[in-house]
Scaffold this active site. Sequence first.
Site, PDB file in Angstrom:
ATOM      1  N   ARG A  62      80.714  56.995  11.139  1.00 23.41           N
ATOM      2  CA  ARG A  62      81.071  58.387  11.817  1.00 23.41           C
ATOM      3  C   ARG A  62      82.646  58.440  11.699  1.00 23.41           C
ATOM      4  O   ARG A  62      83.403  59.399  11.427  1.00 23.41           O
ATOM      5  CB  ARG A  62      80.461  59.206  12.876  1.00 23.41           C
ATOM      6  CG  ARG A  62      80.919  60.320  13.147  1.00 23.41           C
ATOM      7  CD  ARG A  62      79.961  61.052  14.148  1.00 23.41           C
ATOM      8  NE  ARG A  62      79.988  62.343  14.544  1.00 23.41           N
ATOM      9  CZ  ARG A  62      80.287  62.717  15.866  1.00 23.41           C
ATOM     10  NH1 ARG A  62      80.401  61.648  16.703  1.00 23.41           N
ATOM     11  NH2 ARG A  62      80.738  63.969  16.216  1.00 23.41           N
ATOM     12  N   HIS A  66      85.287  60.907  10.273  1.00 22.38           N
ATOM     13  CA  HIS A  66      86.203  61.679  10.850  1.00 22.38           C
ATOM     14  C   HIS A  66      87.766  61.350  10.791  1.00 22.38           C
ATOM     15  O   HIS A  66      88.788  61.991  10.956  1.00 22.38           O
ATOM     16  CB  HIS A  66      85.997  61.585  12.403  1.00 22.38           C
ATOM     17  CG  HIS A  66      84.615  62.367  12.982  1.00 22.38           C
ATOM     18  ND1 HIS A  66      84.556  63.042  14.108  1.00 22.38           N
ATOM     19  CD2 HIS A  66      83.770  62.721  12.192  1.00 22.38           C
ATOM     20  CE1 HIS A  66      83.273  63.718  14.055  1.00 22.38           C
ATOM     21  NE2 HIS A  66      82.852  63.684  12.807  1.00 22.38           N
ATOM     22  N   ASN A 107      85.046  64.825  19.034  1.00 22.33           N
ATOM     23  CA  ASN A 107      85.085  63.351  19.138  1.00 22.33           C
ATOM     24  C   ASN A 107      84.698  62.919  20.424  1.00 22.33           C
ATOM     25  O   ASN A 107      84.160  61.462  20.691  1.00 22.33           O
ATOM     26  CB  ASN A 107      86.397  62.853  18.515  1.00 22.33           C
ATOM     27  CG  ASN A 107      86.474  62.969  17.125  1.00 22.33           C
ATOM     28  OD1 ASN A 107      85.648  63.093  16.484  1.00 22.33           O
ATOM     29  ND2 ASN A 107      87.789  63.192  16.616  1.00 22.33           N
ATOM     30  N   HIS A 206      73.226  61.064   8.239  1.00 22.43           N
ATOM     31  CA  HIS A 206      72.669  61.395   9.436  1.00 22.43           C
ATOM     32  C   HIS A 206      71.264  60.645   9.524  1.00 22.43           C
ATOM     33  O   HIS A 206      70.498  61.229  10.444  1.00 22.43           O
ATOM     34  CB  HIS A 206      72.498  63.076   9.569  1.00 22.43           C
ATOM     35  CG  HIS A 206      73.639  63.552  10.161  1.00 22.43           C
ATOM     36  ND1 HIS A 206      73.945  64.947  10.097  1.00 22.43           N
ATOM     37  CD2 HIS A 206      74.895  63.020  10.411  1.00 22.43           C
ATOM     38  CE1 HIS A 206      75.104  65.313  10.417  1.00 22.43           C
ATOM     39  NE2 HIS A 206      75.977  64.112  10.475  1.00 22.43           N
TER      40      HIS A 206
HETATM   41  C1  HEM Z   1      77.875  67.857   6.635  1.00 24.04           C
HETATM   42  C2  HEM Z   1      78.663  68.205   8.000  1.00 24.04           C
HETATM   43  C3  HEM Z   1      78.448  67.403   8.999  1.00 24.04           C
HETATM   44  C4  HEM Z   1      78.278  68.015  10.319  1.00 24.04           C
HETATM   45  C5  HEM Z   1      78.379  69.576  10.915  1.00 24.04           C
HETATM   46  C6  HEM Z   1      78.171  66.859  11.174  1.00 24.04           C
HETATM   47  C7  HEM Z   1      78.093  66.861  12.435  1.00 24.04           C
HETATM   48  C8  HEM Z   1      77.428  65.874  13.317  1.00 24.04           C
HETATM   49  C9  HEM Z   1      77.248  65.877  14.729  1.00 24.04           C
HETATM   50  C10 HEM Z   1      77.245  67.236  15.551  1.00 24.04           C
HETATM   51  C11 HEM Z   1      76.742  64.751  15.366  1.00 24.04           C
HETATM   52  C12 HEM Z   1      76.459  64.266  16.525  1.00 24.04           C
HETATM   53  C13 HEM Z   1      77.408  64.034  17.321  1.00 24.04           C
HETATM   54  C14 HEM Z   1      77.038  63.856  18.919  1.00 24.04           C
HETATM   55  O1  HEM Z   1      76.502  64.886  19.423  1.00 24.04           O
HETATM   56  O2  HEM Z   1      76.740  62.639  19.477  1.00 24.04           O
HETATM   57  C15 HEM Z   1      76.831  63.729  14.065  1.00 24.04           C
HETATM   58  C16 HEM Z   1      76.660  62.459  13.964  1.00 24.04           C
HETATM   59  C17 HEM Z   1      76.875  61.540  12.939  1.00 24.04           C
HETATM   60  N1  HEM Z   1      77.559  61.872  11.824  1.00 24.04           N
HETATM   61 FE1  HEM Z   1      77.812  63.625  11.318  1.00 24.04          FE
HETATM   62  N2  HEM Z   1      78.336  65.445  10.458  1.00 24.04           N
HETATM   63  C18 HEM Z   1      78.488  65.880   9.232  1.00 24.04           C
HETATM   64  C19 HEM Z   1      78.482  65.143   7.939  1.00 24.04           C
HETATM   65  C20 HEM Z   1      78.634  63.561   8.169  1.00 24.04           C
HETATM   66  C21 HEM Z   1      79.094  62.809   7.260  1.00 24.04           C
HETATM   67  C22 HEM Z   1      79.923  63.050   5.950  1.00 24.04           C
HETATM   68  C23 HEM Z   1      78.938  61.575   7.765  1.00 24.04           C
HETATM   69  C24 HEM Z   1      79.463  60.331   7.058  1.00 24.04           C
HETATM   70  C25 HEM Z   1      79.279  60.076   5.567  1.00 24.04           C
HETATM   71  C26 HEM Z   1      78.506  61.880   8.902  1.00 24.04           C
HETATM   72  C27 HEM Z   1      78.085  60.683   9.569  1.00 24.04           C
HETATM   73  C28 HEM Z   1      77.433  60.878  11.037  1.00 24.04           C
HETATM   74  C29 HEM Z   1      76.693  59.681  11.683  1.00 24.04           C
HETATM   75  C30 HEM Z   1      76.552  58.249  11.294  1.00 24.04           C
HETATM   76  C31 HEM Z   1      76.541  60.285  13.111  1.00 24.04           C
HETATM   77  C32 HEM Z   1      75.885  59.381  14.159  1.00 24.04           C
HETATM   78  C33 HEM Z   1      77.147  58.967  15.037  1.00 24.04           C
HETATM   79  C34 HEM Z   1      76.456  57.978  16.302  1.00 24.04           C
HETATM   80  O3  HEM Z   1      75.363  57.587  16.346  1.00 24.04           O
HETATM   81  O4  HEM Z   1      77.250  57.635  16.943  1.00 24.04           O
HETATM   82  N3  HEM Z   1      78.173  62.931   9.232  1.00 24.04           N
HETATM   83  N4  HEM Z   1      77.402  64.445  12.829  1.00 24.04           N
END
Ligand code: HEM
Length: 340
Positions: A62, A66, A107, A206
Amino acid sequence: MRSRKLTCASINFIVVLLSQSVHSQLQVGFYGNSCSLAEFIVKDEVRNSFFRDQGVTAGLVRLHFHDCFVRVSKRAKLLIHVTLGCDASVLIDSTPSNKAEKDSPANNPSLRGFEVIDNAKARLEAICKGLVSCADIVAFAARDSVELTGGLSYGVPAGRRDGKISLASETLTDLPPPSFNVDQLTKFFSNKGFTQEEMVTLSGAHTIGRSHCTSFSNRLYNFNGTTNQDPSLDAIYASQLKQQCPQGNTNPNLVVPMDPSSPAITDAGYYTNILANRGLFTSDQTLMTNAATANQVSQNARSTMLWRSKFAAAMVKMGQLDVLMGNGGEIRSNCRVINS
Ligand code: HEM
Ligand SMILES: *[C@@H]1O[C@H](CO)[C@@H](O)[C@H](O)[C@H]1NC(C)=O
C-alpha cells in the site's frame, strides 16, 4: 496566432518526449554495478519484518501505491512542479511548517511499514552511501512483499530519485476513497493512465492486509437516508463485521482483515469474496455493478495464475508513474527528511 499554437504544440511534444525518455531509463538491475547488494538487503529487511508481523507486507504494498499515486502530475503540472509520482514523498515526515502526505487522514494512522524502509536505508547508507533512493527501496519492498505472500515476483525497473515535496492536501485528490463506485474508480484510474481492467487487477491487492473499522462502518450502521445497512453486503458477513466493529466504537485502532480466510496470502480470495457479496469496501463490491468489471472479477476468481501475472505487470506499470530520474530530485540519506 499560428506561431503561438505551434509553440504550444512543440512544448507538448517536448514534454511527451521527456516523459518517454524518463520511462525508458528505469532499468531492472539498476544497482548491479553501483551497489550490487541493494535489492538483497531490502529483501532481507522485508523478510525479517514479515517473520515478526506478516501484515507488514500489506503495509508495504500500500505504501508503494500511495507513493506513486500522489503527486502524479497532469502535463500542465509537470511544467510547473518538478516533483512527481513514485518519489518517496510518502515517507517524508511533517515539519512545523509543512503537513506531509503521511499525516493526512488517508494515511494516518493506517499506513504502515515505514520502519522497514528505514532499516533497509540505514544498512544501504552504511555500505553504499548516497546511492540507493528511498523511492526504489519502496518499489523493491513492495515487490518483495508480493513475493513473500505468494504472489508472482517481478523485476523492478529502478533508478528513481527522491522528491523534495510532500503535501498532505494532495492525498485528498490523488487517492481514491473507499466510498467510490465503479464509474468513479474507472475515471480516477484512467486519469493516472490505467485501464479499467488494470484498476480491477490492482484492486486485488486487497487480498492481503487489514482495514480500520472507520473505513467501512458506514456500510454497517448508516448507509444512507433509507437504509442503515448496505443491502449489497452479505448478511452473515455484515453481522460478523458488526461484532468486530461495534456501533459507536471509539477506538480508532480497531481493524479487521480484508480477506479473512487468508489475510497474508496473495491469492484470488479478494475476487471470490466479492462474488459472495463479501467485498469489504463499497469500492470493492461495486465491481459487480458493471458488466465488464464483474466479468473480470469472475475471471480472476477462476484463474489465480492469470490474475497474479496481470497483477505483477500492473505493479511494474504503477511503479513507473512519473518518476524522477537523472539529475532530478535527490538521493535522500534519511528517507524521512529531505537533504538540507
Ligand atoms: C481501487 C481503489 C482503492 C481504494 C478505494 C482503496 C482503499 C483502501 C482502504 C480504505 C484501505 C484500508 C485502510 C485502513 O483503514 O486501514 C486499504 C488498504 C489496503 N490497500 Fe487499498 N485501495 C484501493 C486500491 C489499492 C491498490 C491499487 C493497492 C495496491 C496495489 C492497494 C493496496 C492496499 C493494501 C495492501 C491494503 C492493506 C494495508 C494494510 O494492511 O496495512 N489498494 N485500501
Ligand atoms: C439507499 O440505498 C438503497 C439500496 O441501495 C436504495 O434503494 C435507495 O434508493 C437509497 N436511498 C437514498 C436516499 O440514496
